[in-house]
Design a protein around this motif. Structure first.
Motif, PDB file in Angstrom:
ATOM      1  N   PRO A 397     -30.615 -26.813 -80.002  1.00 16.56           N
ATOM      2  CA  PRO A 397     -29.675 -26.950 -81.116  1.00 16.56           C
ATOM      3  C   PRO A 397     -30.328 -27.635 -82.315  1.00 16.56           C
ATOM      4  CG  PRO A 397     -28.594 -27.540 -79.054  1.00 16.56           C
ATOM      5  CD  PRO A 397     -30.047 -27.346 -78.750  1.00 16.56           C
ATOM      6  N   ARG A 398     -30.174 -27.024 -83.498  1.00 16.05           N
ATOM      7  CA  ARG A 398     -30.657 -27.550 -84.771  1.00 16.05           C
ATOM      8  C   ARG A 398     -32.176 -27.613 -84.854  1.00 16.05           C
ATOM      9  NH1 ARG A 398     -26.775 -27.364 -88.727  1.00 16.05           N
ATOM     10  NH2 ARG A 398     -24.749 -27.667 -87.720  1.00 16.05           N
ATOM     11  N   ALA A 399     -32.889 -26.926 -83.969  1.00 19.40           N
ATOM     12  CA  ALA A 399     -34.348 -26.936 -84.029  1.00 19.40           C
ATOM     13  C   ALA A 399     -34.832 -26.077 -85.189  1.00 19.40           C
ATOM     14  CB  ALA A 399     -34.934 -26.417 -82.719  1.00 19.40           C
ATOM     15  N   THR A 488     -21.167 -21.382 -88.433  1.00 18.67           N
ATOM     16  CA  THR A 488     -22.584 -21.741 -88.419  1.00 18.67           C
ATOM     17  C   THR A 488     -23.394 -20.455 -88.510  1.00 18.67           C
ATOM     18  OG1 THR A 488     -22.085 -23.637 -87.000  1.00 18.67           O
ATOM     19  CG2 THR A 488     -24.387 -22.986 -87.193  1.00 18.67           C
ATOM     20  N   ARG A 489     -24.258 -20.401 -89.504  1.00 19.22           N
ATOM     21  CA  ARG A 489     -25.083 -19.211 -89.727  1.00 19.22           C
ATOM     22  C   ARG A 489     -26.542 -19.557 -89.436  1.00 19.22           C
ATOM     23  NH1 ARG A 489     -24.278 -14.462 -92.456  1.00 19.22           N
ATOM     24  NH2 ARG A 489     -22.220 -15.256 -93.033  1.00 19.22           N
ATOM     25  N   TYR A 490     -27.129 -18.815 -88.502  1.00 19.12           N
ATOM     26  CA  TYR A 490     -28.543 -18.981 -88.151  1.00 19.12           C
ATOM     27  C   TYR A 490     -29.333 -17.816 -88.757  1.00 19.12           C
ATOM     28  CZ  TYR A 490     -26.828 -22.257 -84.617  1.00 19.12           C
ATOM     29  OH  TYR A 490     -26.221 -23.300 -83.971  1.00 19.12           O
ATOM     30  N   VAL A 491     -30.376 -18.159 -89.470  1.00 18.71           N
ATOM     31  CA  VAL A 491     -31.291 -17.153 -90.014  1.00 18.71           C
ATOM     32  C   VAL A 491     -32.669 -17.424 -89.407  1.00 18.71           C
ATOM     33  CG1 VAL A 491     -32.308 -16.151 -92.082  1.00 18.71           C
ATOM     34  CG2 VAL A 491     -29.963 -17.043 -92.152  1.00 18.71           C
ATOM     35  N   ARG A 498     -45.912 -10.703 -82.575  1.00 17.04           N
ATOM     36  CA  ARG A 498     -45.381 -10.334 -81.258  1.00 17.04           C
ATOM     37  C   ARG A 498     -43.855 -10.378 -81.279  1.00 17.04           C
ATOM     38  NH1 ARG A 498     -48.893 -10.326 -76.882  1.00 17.04           N
ATOM     39  NH2 ARG A 498     -50.989 -11.162 -77.274  1.00 17.04           N
ATOM     40  N   ALA A 499     -43.272  -9.391 -80.665  1.00 20.96           N
ATOM     41  CA  ALA A 499     -41.819  -9.416 -80.454  1.00 20.96           C
ATOM     42  C   ALA A 499     -41.515 -10.257 -79.217  1.00 20.96           C
ATOM     43  CB  ALA A 499     -41.284  -8.003 -80.282  1.00 20.96           C
ATOM     44  N   ALA A 500     -40.309 -10.774 -79.140  1.00 19.77           N
ATOM     45  CA  ALA A 500     -39.948 -11.620 -77.997  1.00 19.77           C
ATOM     46  C   ALA A 500     -38.439 -11.666 -77.855  1.00 19.77           C
ATOM     47  CB  ALA A 500     -40.506 -13.029 -78.174  1.00 19.77           C
ATOM     48  N   THR A 501     -38.010 -12.046 -76.664  1.00 19.64           N
ATOM     49  CA  THR A 501     -36.602 -12.376 -76.426  1.00 19.64           C
ATOM     50  C   THR A 501     -36.425 -13.862 -76.707  1.00 19.64           C
ATOM     51  OG1 THR A 501     -36.352 -10.658 -74.750  1.00 19.64           O
ATOM     52  CG2 THR A 501     -34.751 -12.447 -74.738  1.00 19.64           C
ATOM     53  N   LEU A 502     -35.418 -14.192 -77.494  1.00 11.97           N
ATOM     54  CA  LEU A 502     -35.199 -15.589 -77.882  1.00 11.97           C
ATOM     55  C   LEU A 502     -33.806 -16.025 -77.437  1.00 11.97           C
ATOM     56  CD1 LEU A 502     -36.233 -17.359 -81.108  1.00 11.97           C
ATOM     57  CD2 LEU A 502     -33.854 -17.543 -80.373  1.00 11.97           C
ATOM     58  N   TYR A 503     -33.759 -17.177 -76.816  1.00 14.44           N
ATOM     59  CA  TYR A 503     -32.484 -17.786 -76.419  1.00 14.44           C
ATOM     60  C   TYR A 503     -32.229 -18.974 -77.346  1.00 14.44           C
ATOM     61  CZ  TYR A 503     -32.569 -14.900 -72.264  1.00 14.44           C
ATOM     62  OH  TYR A 503     -32.588 -13.827 -71.413  1.00 14.44           O
ATOM     63  N   LEU A 504     -31.064 -18.951 -77.980  1.00 15.18           N
ATOM     64  CA  LEU A 504     -30.706 -19.986 -78.948  1.00 15.18           C
ATOM     65  C   LEU A 504     -29.490 -20.741 -78.429  1.00 15.18           C
ATOM     66  CD1 LEU A 504     -30.620 -19.710 -82.773  1.00 15.18           C
ATOM     67  CD2 LEU A 504     -28.578 -20.530 -81.590  1.00 15.18           C
ATOM     68  N   ASP A 505     -29.604 -22.053 -78.388  1.00 16.48           N
ATOM     69  CA  ASP A 505     -28.492 -22.912 -77.958  1.00 16.48           C
ATOM     70  C   ASP A 505     -27.733 -23.411 -79.180  1.00 16.48           C
ATOM     71  OD1 ASP A 505     -29.008 -22.564 -75.336  1.00 16.48           O
ATOM     72  OD2 ASP A 505     -29.783 -24.582 -74.949  1.00 16.48           O
ATOM     73  N   HIS A 506     -26.464 -23.076 -79.234  1.00 13.68           N
ATOM     74  CA  HIS A 506     -25.591 -23.537 -80.318  1.00 13.68           C
ATOM     75  C   HIS A 506     -24.796 -24.740 -79.822  1.00 13.68           C
ATOM     76  CE1 HIS A 506     -22.585 -23.570 -83.502  1.00 13.68           C
ATOM     77  NE2 HIS A 506     -21.657 -23.545 -82.567  1.00 13.68           N
ATOM     78  N   GLN A 507     -24.941 -25.862 -80.543  1.00 18.72           N
ATOM     79  CA  GLN A 507     -24.249 -27.090 -80.150  1.00 18.72           C
ATOM     80  C   GLN A 507     -22.778 -27.004 -80.526  1.00 18.72           C
ATOM     81  OE1 GLN A 507     -25.884 -30.019 -78.672  1.00 18.72           O
ATOM     82  NE2 GLN A 507     -23.728 -30.315 -78.168  1.00 18.72           N
ATOM     83  N   ARG A 508     -21.906 -27.098 -79.533  1.00 17.26           N
ATOM     84  CA  ARG A 508     -20.470 -27.071 -79.798  1.00 17.26           C
ATOM     85  C   ARG A 508     -20.019 -28.382 -80.435  1.00 17.26           C
ATOM     86  NH1 ARG A 508     -17.711 -23.527 -76.572  1.00 17.26           N
ATOM     87  NH2 ARG A 508     -16.002 -24.090 -77.963  1.00 17.26           N
ATOM     88  N   ILE A 509     -18.891 -28.335 -81.139  1.00 16.12           N
ATOM     89  CA  ILE A 509     -18.336 -29.554 -81.731  1.00 16.12           C
ATOM     90  C   ILE A 509     -17.883 -30.459 -80.599  1.00 16.12           C
ATOM     91  CG2 ILE A 509     -16.630 -30.478 -83.327  1.00 16.12           C
ATOM     92  CD1 ILE A 509     -16.459 -27.766 -84.628  1.00 16.12           C
ATOM     93  N   GLY A 510     -18.329 -31.721 -80.632  1.00 20.12           N
ATOM     94  CA  GLY A 510     -18.045 -32.624 -79.515  1.00 20.12           C
ATOM     95  C   GLY A 510     -17.083 -33.735 -79.887  1.00 20.12           C
ATOM     96  N   GLY A 511     -16.679 -34.493 -78.866  1.00 18.70           N
ATOM     97  CA  GLY A 511     -15.809 -35.649 -79.055  1.00 18.70           C
ATOM     98  C   GLY A 511     -14.419 -35.253 -79.513  1.00 18.70           C
ATOM     99  N   ARG A 512     -13.696 -36.212 -80.088  1.00 20.72           N
ATOM    100  CA  ARG A 512     -12.323 -35.959 -80.547  1.00 20.72           C
ATOM    101  C   ARG A 512     -12.324 -34.954 -81.697  1.00 20.72           C
ATOM    102  NH1 ARG A 512      -8.370 -39.087 -78.812  1.00 20.72           N
ATOM    103  NH2 ARG A 512      -7.113 -38.600 -80.652  1.00 20.72           N
TER     104      ARG A 512
END
Length: 689
Positions: A397-399, A488-491, A498-512
């Motif tokens: 997330p946010r990398a 949230t927009r990721y570009v 090289r082409a690749a498969t990429l896994y992206l973790d999106h951080q959900r809104i946390g807490g209250r």
């Protein structure tokens, strides 16, 4: 006069003689002791305890002594078990008390003074029968006391002592020079026991941190005794080696790191490592507890109760640190199939096999293991080819850049404990990773090990509110529901070849702040949902020459947000505006339109009241002017016309005021009736089902 040149010798002899006097108790017990049965099995857990099993042969009525550190006695007393496998029985388990020395010795009436030790000890034995050996003869009798004597030794005068006895044979009183005595034997059995106990306590006091536990096994013949207990031990740790190759499946090797922190060598023990954390706690069953008792004078007994001890529970927790990563070229390739990899696989022979252990999982060593005390060892526990485990890119997330990673799919048939993973390609280290959680069969985990700077990630977020989507009316409150949306927009830009498969973790809104937010259905649903994270799978094409490949991902999270408005606070125009919207049901739209009509009538009544109030204020002003004119005008011909005109105006004002009061009362009644009708209808409204 000088101090005896052999005073230190006398102190040493005092202890020897006193111990000799107690030999029938202390030494005899030591001769019956058997050496400890050795440790044969050790099971280590992930929460800081270890199970130890000892096995050995005993013969007849046997006493087996085990030594533990004082701090270990809590766990030993809580968990100890002993089994006689030859038909005998374990009668008792006797252990050293936790009491201070003074407490242990308070019922023994003798003490060994620092110096002169022998003279001081014998002086305490008044009335006790002893036998003193001097040369070829032996003097027996009861101790009357000791007295000093002086002797000349060369050019010096030294002070010694004589033991004064009342002889048993009726020979009267005899003074025996202690300097000539070869042995002093205590003939009173009870005194011998006291002295033996005193020497035992003082001897063990030299090892204050060690406590002895004696198992008394009663039986006949030679048979096997098995003893088990738990102790606090260092947590066993896991580390992995991941061998990558372009032309073959990755290979995972696992090592268990074990420490022998005991004071005993583990020689050819059955060693097991349990993955999982059974519950455990510390309870102090060892410390002696003496409830405070009241000191009573003559009189009635007190009703005060004794205090109780409380035992605290403790849990051991462990944390594993995260190692740094090393970068590599895009794709993380290490060339063709390497001889180093093949040699590493051939030379690595796992020394453990996995098996289920109730709700846990255990790695049991396939061959006996030897680890010297206060040393540690690496034990190989697994080696497995990883099928269906692709090498991918992974973005936290946010990398700003993703990492090279292996998408581990655990089909090893084993439970993989968390731990560091060092990644090798060919004969080079490609980076380091961390298996953050215990991985069961068929579970998956991403293992990032090297940064990929050729791929850039841009992240933009915005929080907005969408138009009202629903309206409802409850007990006079108009509830308007609208969606609060975080987009949230990721570009992602790939400048690599090289082409690749990429896994992206999106951080959900946390807490209250994040309560109620849910992912909106989108063109691309998440590949997986983890606690606090939504994971998306993306196909990352290669760059077209100098033109980077661009992939966009839009993630929307929304939650309903309600606004409550008192229906009576809205104007008729607002009611008609809500009645015209499709977010309200047909029944509610009709009701709001009807209420708008009622609100118009109410507003008209309210406006009429305001007009009447204004007219009454004008008439009051005119009446005041007319009265003032009548007061100042004379009764002359010229002023009579003005007087009549003022009288007419005053009369009109009075009559009109009376009519206005009636009209105001009617308007107020109409307004109140409309207000009551509006409130009652608003409270009674219900959506048809």
């Amino acid at each position: 006069m000088v101090v005896c040149w052999d005073e230190a010798h006398w102190r040493r002899r005092a202890v020897v003689l006193a111990w000799a006097g107690a030999s029938l108790v202390g030494v005899a017990m030591a001769q019956d002791d058997k050496p400890p049965v050795p440790v044969r099995k050790v099971v280590l857990y992930k929460h800081g305890i270890g199970f130890f099993e000892r096995r050995g042969m005993v013969d007849g009525n046997a006493v087996v002594s085990l030594s533990f550190a004082t701090a270990q006695m809590k766990d030993v007393l809580k968990s100890l078990f002993a089994v006689d496998l030859g038909g005998g029985r374990v009668a008792t388990a006797v252990y050293d008390s936790q009491d201070p020395i003074a407490k242990q010795l308070e019922d023994i009436p003798y003490r060994v003074p620092d110096e002169p030790a022998l003279k001081g000890l014998l002086a305490q034995l008044q009335g006790v029968r002893v036998a003193v050996k001097v040369g070829m003869r032996e003097a027996r009798g009861r101790v009357l006391g000791t007295e000093p004597e002086q002797r000349r030794v060369g050019d010096e005068v030294v002070t010694s002592h004589r033991l004064v006895l009342l002889r048993d044979d009726g020979g009267g009183i005899e003074a025996v020079p202690l300097l000539d005595a070869e042995a002093v034997e205590v003939l009173d059995a009870e005194v011998r026991r006291d002295l033996g106990r005193m020497m035992e306590v003082l001897g063990k006091a030299r090892h204050a941190d060690r406590k002895t536990l004696q198992l008394h096994a009663a039986g006949t013949g030679r048979r096997e005794l098995r003893v088990g207990y738990i102790l606090e031990t260092p947590v066993w740790k896991t580390s992995y080696r991941l061998l990558l190759d372009d032309d073959a499946a990755p290979v995972l090797q696992g090592w268990a790191i074990v420490e022998n922190r005991t004071d005993e060598d583990w020689h050819d023990v059955e060693l097991s490592f349990v993955a999982g954390s059974p519950l455990s706690f510390v309870m102090d069953l060892y410390t002696s507890h003496y409830p405070e008792r009241p000191v009573l004078q003559l009189g009635p007994l007190s009703d005060d109760s004794a205090s109780e001890s409380l035992f605290d529970s403790e849990h051991w927790n462990t944390a594993v640190g995260l190692g740094g990563g090393a970068g590599g070229k895009f794709g993380g390739r290490g060339g063709g199939r390497s001889r180093t990899r093949d040699a590493a696989i051939a030379s690595f022979v796992p020394a453990a096999r996995g098996a289920a252990l109730g709700e846990l999982f255990s790695y049991a060593a396939t061959a006996p293991v030897t680890i010297q005390r206060q040393r540690a060892a690496l034990v190989p526990i697994l080696q497995s080819e990883l099928r269906d485990c692709p090498r991918v890119l992974y973005a936290r997330p946010r990398a700003k850049h993703p990492s090279h990673a292996l998408y581990l799919h655990n089909r090893t048939g084993l439970t993989l404990e968390r731990g560091p993973v060092t990644v090798f390609g060919g004969s080079a280290c490609l980076g380091e990773s961390l298996l953050r959680r215990t991985l069961g069969e068929e579970q998956r985990a991403l293992l990032p090990y090297a940064l990929e700077p050729a791929v850039e990630i841009e992240v933009r977020s915005a929080m907005t509110k969408e138009p009202v989507t629903r309206a409802s009316l409850t007990r006079g409150l108009l509830v308007l529901t609208q969606e609060q949306v975080r987009e949230t927009r990721y570009v992602l830009r790939n400048r690599g070849t090289r082409a690749a498969t990429l896994y992206l973790d999106h951080q959900r809104i946390g807490g209250r702040l994040g309560e109620g937010f849910a992912l909106r259905p989108s063109v691309k649903p998440p590949h997986d949902e983890l606690p606090g994270v939504a994971r998306f799978e993306l196909s990352m094409p290669a760059a077209d020459g100098a033109v980077p490949a661009v992939v966009e991902l839009v993630v929307q999270e929304a939650r309903p947000q309600s606004t409550k408005v008192q229906l009576s606070s809205l104007m008729s125009t607002e009611l008609r505006a809500h009645a015209a919207q499709r977010y309200a049901s047909q029944a509610l739209r009709g009701f709001l339109a009807e209420m708008a009509e009622v609100m118009d009538a109410w507003a008209a009544a309210e406006a009429r009241l305001k007009d009447l109030d204004a007219e009454r204020d004008r008439l009051a002003a005119a009446e005041a002017i007319a009265r003032e004119n009548l007061r100042v005008l004379r009764d002359g011909p010229a002023e009579r016309v003005l007087r009549d005109r003022s009288i007419a105006r005053l009369t009109h004002a009075i009559e009109r005021n009376e009519a206005i009061e009636a009209e105001i009362a009617a308007a107020q009644a109409q307004r109140d009736e409309l207000e009551s009708r509006f409130a009652a209808r608003a409270r009674a409204f219900a959506e048809p089902r």
